[in-house]
Design a protein around this motif. Structure first.
Motif, short mmCIF file in Angstrom:
data_model
loop_
_atom_site.label_atom_id
_atom_site.label_comp_id
_atom_site.label_asym_id
_atom_site.label_seq_id
_atom_site.Cartn_x
_atom_site.Cartn_y
_atom_site.Cartn_z
N VAL A 53 -24.33 19.30 -11.87
CA VAL A 53 -24.22 18.03 -12.58
C VAL A 53 -24.65 16.92 -11.63
O VAL A 53 -24.11 16.79 -10.54
CB VAL A 53 -22.77 17.79 -13.07
CG1 VAL A 53 -22.70 16.48 -13.83
CG2 VAL A 53 -22.31 18.96 -13.92
N PRO A 55 -25.14 13.32 -9.83
CA PRO A 55 -24.04 12.46 -9.39
C PRO A 55 -23.76 11.29 -10.31
O PRO A 55 -24.67 10.64 -10.82
CB PRO A 55 -24.50 11.97 -8.01
CG PRO A 55 -25.98 12.12 -8.02
CD PRO A 55 -26.25 13.31 -8.88
N SER A 56 -22.46 11.02 -10.52
CA SER A 56 -22.05 9.78 -11.16
C SER A 56 -21.90 8.73 -10.06
O SER A 56 -21.88 9.06 -8.88
CB SER A 56 -20.72 9.98 -11.88
OG SER A 56 -19.69 10.28 -10.94
N ASN A 57 -21.80 7.49 -10.45
CA ASN A 57 -21.66 6.42 -9.46
C ASN A 57 -20.40 6.63 -8.62
O ASN A 57 -20.40 6.39 -7.41
CB ASN A 57 -21.61 5.06 -10.16
CG ASN A 57 -22.94 4.69 -10.78
OD1 ASN A 57 -23.98 5.18 -10.33
ND2 ASN A 57 -22.92 3.86 -11.80
N GLU A 58 -19.32 7.07 -9.28
CA GLU A 58 -18.05 7.26 -8.59
C GLU A 58 -18.14 8.40 -7.58
O GLU A 58 -17.73 8.25 -6.42
CB GLU A 58 -16.96 7.55 -9.62
CG GLU A 58 -15.57 7.66 -9.02
CD GLU A 58 -14.53 7.96 -10.09
OE1 GLU A 58 -13.47 7.34 -10.06
OE2 GLU A 58 -14.80 8.81 -10.96
N TYR A 60 -20.85 9.66 -6.25
CA TYR A 60 -21.81 9.30 -5.21
C TYR A 60 -21.17 8.38 -4.18
O TYR A 60 -21.37 8.54 -2.97
CB TYR A 60 -23.01 8.61 -5.85
CG TYR A 60 -24.06 8.18 -4.84
CD1 TYR A 60 -24.96 9.09 -4.29
CD2 TYR A 60 -24.12 6.85 -4.42
CE1 TYR A 60 -25.90 8.70 -3.37
CE2 TYR A 60 -25.07 6.44 -3.49
CZ TYR A 60 -25.96 7.36 -2.97
OH TYR A 60 -26.88 6.96 -2.04
N THR A 110 -23.61 15.09 -5.75
CA THR A 110 -23.95 16.01 -6.83
C THR A 110 -22.80 16.99 -7.05
O THR A 110 -22.34 17.63 -6.10
CB THR A 110 -25.23 16.78 -6.51
OG1 THR A 110 -26.29 15.85 -6.28
CG2 THR A 110 -25.61 17.71 -7.66
N THR A 111 -22.35 17.11 -8.29
CA THR A 111 -21.26 18.04 -8.61
C THR A 111 -21.76 19.47 -8.57
O THR A 111 -22.71 19.82 -9.26
CB THR A 111 -20.68 17.73 -10.00
OG1 THR A 111 -20.21 16.37 -10.01
CG2 THR A 111 -19.52 18.67 -10.33
N HIS A 132 -8.10 8.25 -15.54
CA HIS A 132 -9.36 8.10 -14.83
C HIS A 132 -9.20 7.24 -13.59
O HIS A 132 -10.00 7.32 -12.66
CB HIS A 132 -10.42 7.49 -15.77
CG HIS A 132 -11.78 7.43 -15.16
ND1 HIS A 132 -12.52 8.57 -14.88
CD2 HIS A 132 -12.54 6.39 -14.76
CE1 HIS A 132 -13.67 8.22 -14.35
NE2 HIS A 132 -13.71 6.90 -14.26
#
Length: 326
Positions: A53, A55-58, A60, A110-111, A132
């Motif tokens: 998956v 990366p999301s901003n969080e 990253y 990156t997950t 969250h």
């Protein structure tokens, strides 16, 4: 007559408003149901396919704020009072427990995969309330051979950041928290991977240990190297001069301390001269590798494929050159 028409128009408008509101509520509920279904099936899909998956901003932000050590090119005068941490061969990563699931991300954010863990907010348990805004974040090394995580440091615990606390306190805190979680060091339905604290001690107590022993981990997993933490150091992003790194074969050369023969021979290059030349040669190799990778037309696809390193059911073939990134 005018009053009757006005009333008639008002009734029509009210009915239209009601229809619009009902339609809007239906659309909102449909969207919520779609989102809930996606959330419920996301783990199942990911566990089956183990897809990387992006990366999301969080994620990253967390991954790029990880702390890394520098080579011990100069020995601090008070090195004997620093905290020595034994690091096994494996892959450096960031573990994030949030929203009743746990994920592992690499240094790019990156997950790599999702799974369940017994950390706060890390699995779907009755005592966990998904939020969250709250999470538990750990700095770890994953051992491919043992399929196990070794915890190096703590970044957040239940939404509270610990980066501004001294290393000595952070290590004490995470050790006490681990002792409060039964089964965290074992594999189970709610704790897919065992977690254990990487061995650590005051440096003065390290010398006798590395002279007498050559194995410090299960199933003959080799010691990759030793991180030396200044006890009062905070957790800062990037390379820190307050966290220093040595390979086992460098200890006699740098610290002037004898070590077990097996540790001296462990991964020592035949052309090794000293730590300075070794670190410079390593930097040159890394630069050449990055240059070669960037010049490859298919480099983006290759990079994404190479990111999947931690899987649920099996581990990839590990090359002998893979080691922890200091």
């Amino acid at each position: 007559m005018g009053t009757s028409l006005l009333k008639c128009f008002m009734e029509i408008i009210n009915k239209l408003d009601s229809i619009v509101l009902i339609k809007r509520d239906q659309q909102i509920n449909e969207r919520r149901n779609i989102k809930n279904d996606a959330d419920n099936t996301f783990m199942e899909i990911d566990e089956k396919k183990n897809e990387t998956v992006m990366p999301s901003n969080e994620a990253y932000e967390l991954a790029t704020s990880m702390m890394y050590s520098e080579w011990m090119l100069e020995v601090p005068e008070d090195i004997d009072s620093w905290i020595a941490m034994l690091c096994p061969e494996g892959k450096r990563c960031c573990v994030i427990a949030q929203d009743n699931k746990t994920k592992t991300v690499n240094k790019f954010g990156t997950t790599l995969n999702y799974y369940s863990s017994l950390f706060p907010y890390g699995c779907r348990a009755s005592y966990n309330c998904p939020s969250h805004r709250k999470r538990t974040v750990l700095d770890c090394v994953y051992s491919f051979k043992l399929k196990k995580y070794y915890i190096l440091d703590i970044i957040e615990w239940m939404g509270v950041p610990y980066t501004d606390f001294e290393a000595e306190f952070r290590f004490y805190f995470i050790q006490s928290k681990l002792s409060e979680i039964p089964g965290i060091n074992e594999k189970s339905a709610t704790n897919f991977y065992p977690f254990e604290l990487a061995p650590r001690m005051v440096t003065r107590d390290l010398y006798q240990l590395i002279l007498e022993k050559s194995q410090f981990f299960q199933d003959n997993v080799d010691l990759d190297g030793i991180n030396f933490y200044y006890p009062e150091s905070l957790y800062t992003s990037g390379e820190s001069p307050l966290v220093l790194w040595l390979k086992p074969f460098m200890i006699p050369d740098v610290l002037q301390k004898p070590v077990n023969d097996h540790l001296v021979q462990l991964h020592r290059p035949p052309d090794y001269v000293n730590i300075f030349e070794y670190s410079q040669n390593l930097k040159k190799k890394n630069r050449r590798f990055k240059k070669k990778k960037n010049s490859t037309s298919n480099c983006d696809k290759m990079e994404v494929e190479n990111l999947v390193e931690v899987e649920m059911d099996k581990d990839p073939v590990i090359d002998n050159a893979i080691c922890m990134e200091n």
